[in-house]
Motif scaffolding. Structure first.
Motif, mmCIF file in Angstrom:
data_model
loop_
_atom_site.group_PDB
_atom_site.id
_atom_site.type_symbol
_atom_site.label_atom_id
_atom_site.label_comp_id
_atom_site.label_asym_id
_atom_site.label_seq_id
_atom_site.Cartn_x
_atom_site.Cartn_y
_atom_site.Cartn_z
ATOM 1 N N TYR A 98 0.837 -1.209 0.000
ATOM 2 C CA TYR A 98 0.000 0.000 0.000
ATOM 3 C C TYR A 98 0.868 1.254 0.000
ATOM 4 C CZ TYR A 98 -3.596 3.243 1.644
ATOM 5 O OH TYR A 98 -4.462 4.293 1.764
ATOM 6 N N GLU A 99 1.891 1.247 0.822
ATOM 7 C CA GLU A 99 2.758 2.414 0.931
ATOM 8 C C GLU A 99 3.517 2.657 -0.376
ATOM 9 O OE1 GLU A 99 3.042 -0.164 3.233
ATOM 10 O OE2 GLU A 99 1.752 0.809 4.716
ATOM 11 N N ARG A 100 3.967 1.615 -0.994
ATOM 12 C CA ARG A 100 4.733 1.750 -2.233
ATOM 13 C C ARG A 100 3.848 2.306 -3.349
ATOM 14 N NH1 ARG A 100 9.316 2.853 -4.658
ATOM 15 N NH2 ARG A 100 9.660 1.604 -6.493
ATOM 16 N N ILE A 101 2.614 1.864 -3.411
ATOM 17 C CA ILE A 101 1.686 2.373 -4.437
ATOM 18 C C ILE A 101 1.444 3.865 -4.230
ATOM 19 C CG2 ILE A 101 -0.676 2.219 -5.312
ATOM 20 C CD1 ILE A 101 -0.524 -0.805 -4.721
ATOM 21 N N TRP A 102 1.212 4.297 -2.971
ATOM 22 C CA TRP A 102 1.007 5.724 -2.700
ATOM 23 C C TRP A 102 2.243 6.526 -3.066
ATOM 24 C CZ3 TRP A 102 -3.219 8.361 -2.094
ATOM 25 C CH2 TRP A 102 -4.364 7.722 -1.631
ATOM 26 N N LEU A 112 -4.826 9.990 -5.528
ATOM 27 C CA LEU A 112 -5.785 8.912 -5.338
ATOM 28 C C LEU A 112 -6.793 9.349 -4.289
ATOM 29 C CD1 LEU A 112 -3.350 5.871 -5.207
ATOM 30 C CD2 LEU A 112 -4.810 6.525 -7.101
ATOM 31 N N ASN A 113 -8.004 9.088 -4.569
ATOM 32 C CA ASN A 113 -9.054 9.370 -3.624
ATOM 33 C C ASN A 113 -9.090 8.202 -2.643
ATOM 34 O OD1 ASN A 113 -11.308 10.109 -2.257
ATOM 35 N ND2 ASN A 113 -12.636 10.300 -4.053
ATOM 36 N N GLU A 114 -8.908 8.502 -1.396
ATOM 37 C CA GLU A 114 -8.832 7.445 -0.399
ATOM 38 C C GLU A 114 -10.141 6.685 -0.264
ATOM 39 O OE1 GLU A 114 -6.929 8.210 3.320
ATOM 40 O OE2 GLU A 114 -5.646 9.721 2.430
ATOM 41 N N LYS A 115 -11.253 7.278 -0.706
ATOM 42 C CA LYS A 115 -12.548 6.590 -0.633
ATOM 43 C C LYS A 115 -12.591 5.425 -1.620
ATOM 44 C CE LYS A 115 -15.053 10.772 0.495
ATOM 45 N NZ LYS A 115 -16.066 11.703 0.058
ATOM 46 N N ASN A 116 -11.832 5.518 -2.708
ATOM 47 C CA ASN A 116 -11.847 4.473 -3.749
ATOM 48 C C ASN A 116 -10.800 3.379 -3.499
ATOM 49 O OD1 ASN A 116 -13.864 5.813 -5.110
ATOM 50 N ND2 ASN A 116 -12.420 6.967 -6.387
ATOM 51 N N VAL A 117 -9.919 3.579 -2.521
ATOM 52 C CA VAL A 117 -8.850 2.609 -2.272
ATOM 53 C C VAL A 117 -9.363 1.584 -1.278
ATOM 54 C CG1 VAL A 117 -6.546 2.277 -1.330
ATOM 55 C CG2 VAL A 117 -7.051 4.288 -2.722
ATOM 56 N N LYS A 118 -9.214 0.315 -1.629
ATOM 57 C CA LYS A 118 -9.594 -0.766 -0.721
ATOM 58 C C LYS A 118 -8.324 -1.553 -0.399
ATOM 59 C CE LYS A 118 -14.244 -1.538 -2.417
ATOM 60 N NZ LYS A 118 -15.181 -2.496 -2.965
#
Length: 123
Positions: A98-102, A112-118
């Motif tokens: 997750y951290e690497r993607i961000w 990235l909208n955090e609401k769309n990230v699962k």
């Protein structure tokens, strides 16, 4: 006429054992030469069969040795590919955190909208 009587006496006299021996020796030599010729052919045939079998065995052993070397080469290639596969799995797991993607998204200027990230546990 005396000469004729002597010739007839030779003809009518039975052969002595000394006179018969050369004939027997000659016939036995002929028989031996026929037997030895047959034996020679058998020996030659036997030697040819043994030679063919020896060459066949050597060829098969060579073929087996070559196949064994090819198997060892393939096994070492499989081991190397398995090592590379493990390394790639480690890299994929590191890159998909997750951290690497961000971090990559920020480097590329993406938001990235955090609401769309699962976040799925275990992955």
């Amino acid at each position: 006429m005396a000469v004729r009587a002597r010739q007839n006496s030779y003809i009518s006299q039975p052969l002595t054992t000394e006179q018969q021996q050369p004939v027997k020796q000659q016939s036995s030599k002929r028989k031996k030469s026929i037997i030895t010729a047959k034996e020679k052919m058998l020996y030659i045939a036997f030697i040819v069969v043994v030679a063919v079998l020896a060459v066949t065995i050597l060829h098969k052993q060579s073929s087996i040795q070559q196949t064994t070397m090819e198997i060892q080469k393939i096994e070492s290639e499989i081991t190397e590919i398995e090592k590379q596969n493990v390394d790639l799995k480690v890299q994929v797991s590191e890159l998909s955190t997750y951290e690497r993607i961000w971090e990559k998204a920020k480097e590329l200027g993406l938001t990235l909208n955090e609401k769309n990230v699962k976040v799925v546990p275990g992955e």
